[in-house]
Design an enzyme around this catalytic site. Structure first.
Site, PDB file in Angstrom:
ATOM      1  N   SER A  65      38.220 -15.437   5.850  1.00 53.28           N
ATOM      2  CA  SER A  65      38.306 -14.410   4.804  1.00 53.28           C
ATOM      3  C   SER A  65      39.612 -13.602   4.863  1.00 53.28           C
ATOM      4  O   SER A  65      40.690 -14.171   4.758  1.00 53.28           O
ATOM      5  CB  SER A  65      37.072 -13.523   4.951  1.00 53.28           C
ATOM      6  N   ASP A 279      40.692 -11.412  -1.780  1.00 55.05           N
ATOM      7  CA  ASP A 279      40.911 -11.593  -0.345  1.00 55.05           C
ATOM      8  C   ASP A 279      41.134 -13.084  -0.066  1.00 55.05           C
ATOM      9  O   ASP A 279      41.191 -13.909  -0.988  1.00 55.05           O
ATOM     10  CB  ASP A 279      39.764 -10.988   0.484  1.00 55.05           C
ATOM     11  N   ASP A 281      39.523 -15.644   0.978  1.00 59.30           N
ATOM     12  CA  ASP A 281      38.619 -16.720   0.538  1.00 59.30           C
ATOM     13  C   ASP A 281      38.001 -16.403  -0.822  1.00 59.30           C
ATOM     14  O   ASP A 281      37.036 -17.053  -1.250  1.00 59.30           O
ATOM     15  CB  ASP A 281      37.541 -17.020   1.589  1.00 59.30           C
ATOM     16  N   ASP A 283      36.153 -14.003  -2.114  1.00 52.25           N
ATOM     17  CA  ASP A 283      34.822 -13.461  -2.394  1.00 52.25           C
ATOM     18  C   ASP A 283      34.858 -11.940  -2.565  1.00 52.25           C
ATOM     19  O   ASP A 283      33.824 -11.312  -2.754  1.00 52.25           O
ATOM     20  CB  ASP A 283      33.779 -13.894  -1.345  1.00 52.25           C
ATOM     21  N   ALA A 374      31.955  -1.317  -0.902  1.00 50.27           N
ATOM     22  CA  ALA A 374      33.122  -0.587  -1.394  1.00 50.27           C
ATOM     23  C   ALA A 374      34.373  -1.459  -1.334  1.00 50.27           C
ATOM     24  O   ALA A 374      35.275  -1.348  -2.157  1.00 50.27           O
ATOM     25  CB  ALA A 374      33.322   0.680  -0.574  1.00 50.27           C
ATOM     26  N   SER A 500      31.190  -2.334  14.468  1.00 49.37           N
ATOM     27  CA  SER A 500      31.509  -3.405  13.530  1.00 49.37           C
ATOM     28  C   SER A 500      30.676  -4.637  13.867  1.00 49.37           C
ATOM     29  O   SER A 500      30.380  -4.899  15.026  1.00 49.37           O
ATOM     30  CB  SER A 500      33.000  -3.733  13.638  1.00 49.37           C
ATOM     31  N   THR A 502      31.881  -7.600  12.857  1.00 54.04           N
ATOM     32  CA  THR A 502      32.837  -8.708  12.812  1.00 54.04           C
ATOM     33  C   THR A 502      34.003  -8.548  13.776  1.00 54.04           C
ATOM     34  O   THR A 502      34.751  -9.476  13.998  1.00 54.04           O
ATOM     35  CB  THR A 502      33.432  -8.853  11.387  1.00 54.04           C
TER      36      THR A 502
HETATM   37  P1  NG1 Z   1      32.109  -4.820   9.781  1.00 53.64           P
HETATM   38  O1  NG1 Z   1      33.179  -5.402  10.638  1.00 53.64           O
HETATM   39  O2  NG1 Z   1      30.696  -5.003  10.295  1.00 53.64           O
HETATM   40  O3  NG1 Z   1      32.434  -3.411   9.409  1.00 53.64           O
HETATM   41  C1  NG1 Z   1      33.226  -5.934   7.602  1.00 53.64           C
HETATM   42  C2  NG1 Z   1      33.165  -5.068   6.366  1.00 53.64           C
HETATM   43  C3  NG1 Z   1      31.866  -5.347   5.654  1.00 53.64           C
HETATM   44  C4  NG1 Z   1      31.661  -6.835   5.360  1.00 53.64           C
HETATM   45  C5  NG1 Z   1      31.908  -7.653   6.622  1.00 53.64           C
HETATM   46  C6  NG1 Z   1      31.876  -9.148   6.386  1.00 53.64           C
HETATM   47  C7  NG1 Z   1      33.957  -2.780   6.035  1.00 53.64           C
HETATM   48  C8  NG1 Z   1      33.945  -1.373   6.518  1.00 53.64           C
HETATM   49  N1  NG1 Z   1      33.210  -3.645   6.720  1.00 53.64           N
HETATM   50  O4  NG1 Z   1      32.102  -5.637   8.403  1.00 53.64           O
HETATM   51  O5  NG1 Z   1      31.811  -4.580   4.486  1.00 53.64           O
HETATM   52  O6  NG1 Z   1      32.471  -7.244   4.290  1.00 53.64           O
HETATM   53  O7  NG1 Z   1      33.146  -7.305   7.243  1.00 53.64           O
HETATM   54  O8  NG1 Z   1      33.091  -9.687   6.032  1.00 53.64           O
HETATM   55  O9  NG1 Z   1      34.639  -3.094   5.061  1.00 53.64           O
HETATM   56 ZN    ZN Z   2      36.130 -12.864   2.009  1.00 52.66          ZN
END
Ligand code: NG1
Ligand code: ZN
Length: 530
Positions: A65, A279, A281, A283, A374, A500, A502
């Site tokens: 992504s 972005d 990919d 989405d 958002a 987070s 990710t």
């Molecule tokens: P994390 O890393 O859990 O905050 C981020 C984005 C999510 C979502 C995921 C998946 C923010 C603050 N967080 O998650 O909205 O898109 O990645 O890609 O943007």
């Molecule tokens: Zn994406």
């Protein structure tokens, strides 16, 4: 299935020593050189899931992504184009962490027997990837796993994540009364463009400039454009260099624009012209413009959600359909002004934890559920009953007929499997054309509260436990009270901390009446963490 075939194939993809993997919100995502064994094992999981679902087609998407070029990732797509059912994430995690090839095989056969998977069911898997340098090698790892299990598989090559979700749903609904479309990219372009052309008939919306993050969205948007009726919109494609791998998501793209709240530096912005960024990919999408004083204005996922929700509500009313329940789903990152605006429109609004699967699930509760993060990831879901009512409703006037025709076309234009930047781009363009709105008029619906998103590297992000859709901390003990005490010192302020899903960080969000208050609050909350 032969044990030898699986273990021999697996031996080509040894697990890196000392690594622990976890199937998170976005599947597995990390530096690409750590991923071959993970992708191989995800291939096994996809095959098992397909067999468990009696031969339904499962999708595997290789992408990271908005993450930097050196990263990659992999995730599964369930039969109706949804994210993998959460209870199976743990099986992905345990396969990925199996220490040896024999252990991989043992976990696979144990899952097979636990789920009573029938031996004669053939697995069907489709897969695709984004444009990263590491993608072909990872696709090979995946294919080796699928071949070792004799899976019926199809390679869709470089595709946007939502395109693969679309194809999966089409394949699994073909021949049913809820068939979703032709399971090809040509079918995808045809479905979106025919709905778009119908909605834009007799309308013209000028130019929109789209920054494609130098990712797969660029070539795919270029494939879509010739299907859009001439005179409807003029799409200027920028940042679509997928050959120079290092350019992906660098100084451009939806994440850059949203996080930095500024234009990609390469933009030569004209006042009041429309700009959008995808972005890596495709989405996610955000819009933006600069005003006559050259001040940047972001039109993020919250602004897209409110635009879509108000437009659909108006169309439903104008069609003469009543008792139609439309709701908006947001996360804690939604700007407080957007939430108040939706409430003012008289629409229900709910907050879920971060991650599309939570929003998607909550949106299913409505006849029409509009969900957006958002950051620009989101879509609109119509329930089967709502679709039935829309298609069988008898209009009482030409005005009702016209609104109903538009509403029907909207249900075709929107990718209902997952947030889709290309579909969302066309959706926003249609709505702005119908309303005859400039980006400034759209922006004027409400004024965002100034906000700040920070990340903090902490000793152990798992020590941070949240409640109330991630808006409050229950652990570490006492921290929430200290955040509350800080928040109370600022005007119209809100702040929360969550780990987070990710990245190995804790995120801090703050909003307040002024930019300096939001910045100061975020810094002070961040200083509380360790
Ligand atoms: P994390 O890393 O859990 O905050 C981020 C984005 C999510 C979502 C995921 C998946 C923010 C603050 N967080 O998650 O909205 O898109 O990645 O890609 O943007
Ligand atoms: Zn994406």
């Amino acid at each position: 299935m032969s044990k030898d075939a699986v273990t021999a194939a697996s031996a080509a993809y040894p697990k890196p020593a000392g690594q622990t993997f976890q199937y998170g919100t976005a599947g597995f995502r990390m530096k690409a050189d750590l991923l071959p064994s993970v992708v191989f094992r995800v291939g096994l999981l996809a095959a098992l899931r397909s067999r468990y679902r009696n031969g339904d087609v499962i999708g595997v998407m290789i992408t990271a992504s908005h993450n930097p070029p050196a990263d990659n990732g992999v995730k599964l797509i369930d039969p109706l184009g949804e994210m993998l059912e959460s209870s199976w994430e743990a099986h992905g995690t345990s396969l990925a962490n199996a220490p040896t090839d024999d252990a991989v095989f043992d976990i696979y056969t144990k899952l097979e027997s636990d789920f009573a998977v029938k031996p004669d069911v053939k697995a069907r898997v489709v897969y695709g990837c984004d444009t990263r340098e590491s993608s072909p090698a990872l696709v090979k790892a995946l294919k080796d796993a699928l071949d070792a299990l004799n899976v019926d598989s199809t390679d869709f090559g470089a595709v946007t994540t939502p395109q693969l979700h679309y194809v999966v749903r089409c394949l699994n609904t073909a021949g049913t009364d809820h068939a979703y479309g032709e399971p090809t990219l040509a079918g995808y372009y045809a479905k979106l463009s025919s709905a778009f052309n119908q909605l834009m008939a007799g309308r013209s919306n000028g130019t929109v400039t789209v920054d494609c993050a130098n990712g797969v969205g660029g070539p795919k948007l270029r494939e879509l454009i010739p299907h859009l009726a001439s005179g409807t919109i003029d799409v200027a494609v920028t940042n679509d260099d997928t050959e120079t791998f290092s350019k992906l998501n660098s100084q451009c793209g939806a994440d850059y624009v949203k996080t930095n709240q500024r234009l990609p530096p390469s933009t030569n912005a004209q006042p009041l012209a429309r700009y959008a960024s995808l972005d890596g990919d495709a989405d996610r999408i955000v819009y933006y413009y600069v005003d006559h004083s050259n001040v940047f204005h972001l039109l993020d996922g919250d602004k897209i959600a409110t635009l879509a929700a108000s437009f659909i509500v108006d169309l439903v009313r104008a069609s003469g359909i009543d008792n139609f329940n439309l709701g908006v789903v947001q996360t804690a990152y939604a700007n407080g002004s957007s939430t108040r605006y939706i409430e003012k429109l008289g629409l229900p609004v709910v907050c879920t934890p971060t991650g599309v699967k939570h929003l998607h699930h909550a949106a299913l509760a409505y006849d029409c559920g509009v969900y957006f993060e958002a950051n620009g990831h989101g879509t609109v879901l119509f329930s089967p009953e709502a679709l039935r009512r829309i298609s069988t409703h008898s209009p009482n006037s030409p005005a009702e007929q016209s609104a109903l025709t538009s509403l029907k076309a909207l249900t075709e234009l929107i990718n209902q499997t997952v947030g889709d930047a290309l579909s969302d781009l066309l959706l926003v363009e249609v709505i702005l054309a119908h309303k005859a709105w400039s980006p400034a008029q759209w922006d004027a619906c409400y004024t965002d509260l100034p906000n700040r998103l920070e990340k903090a590297e902490v000793k152990d992000r798992n020590a941070y436990k949240t409640t109330d859709a991630e808006r409050r901390l229950v652990e570490p003990e006492g921290l929430q009270a200290r955040i509350d005490a800080l928040v109370s010192k600022y005007h119209e302020a809100r702040s929360f901390v969550r780990p987070s899903g990710t990245e190995n960080v804790v995120r801090v969000y703050a909003e307040a009446a002024t930019k300096s208050e939001a910045d100061e609050l975020a810094a002070k909350v961040k200083a509380l963490l360790d």
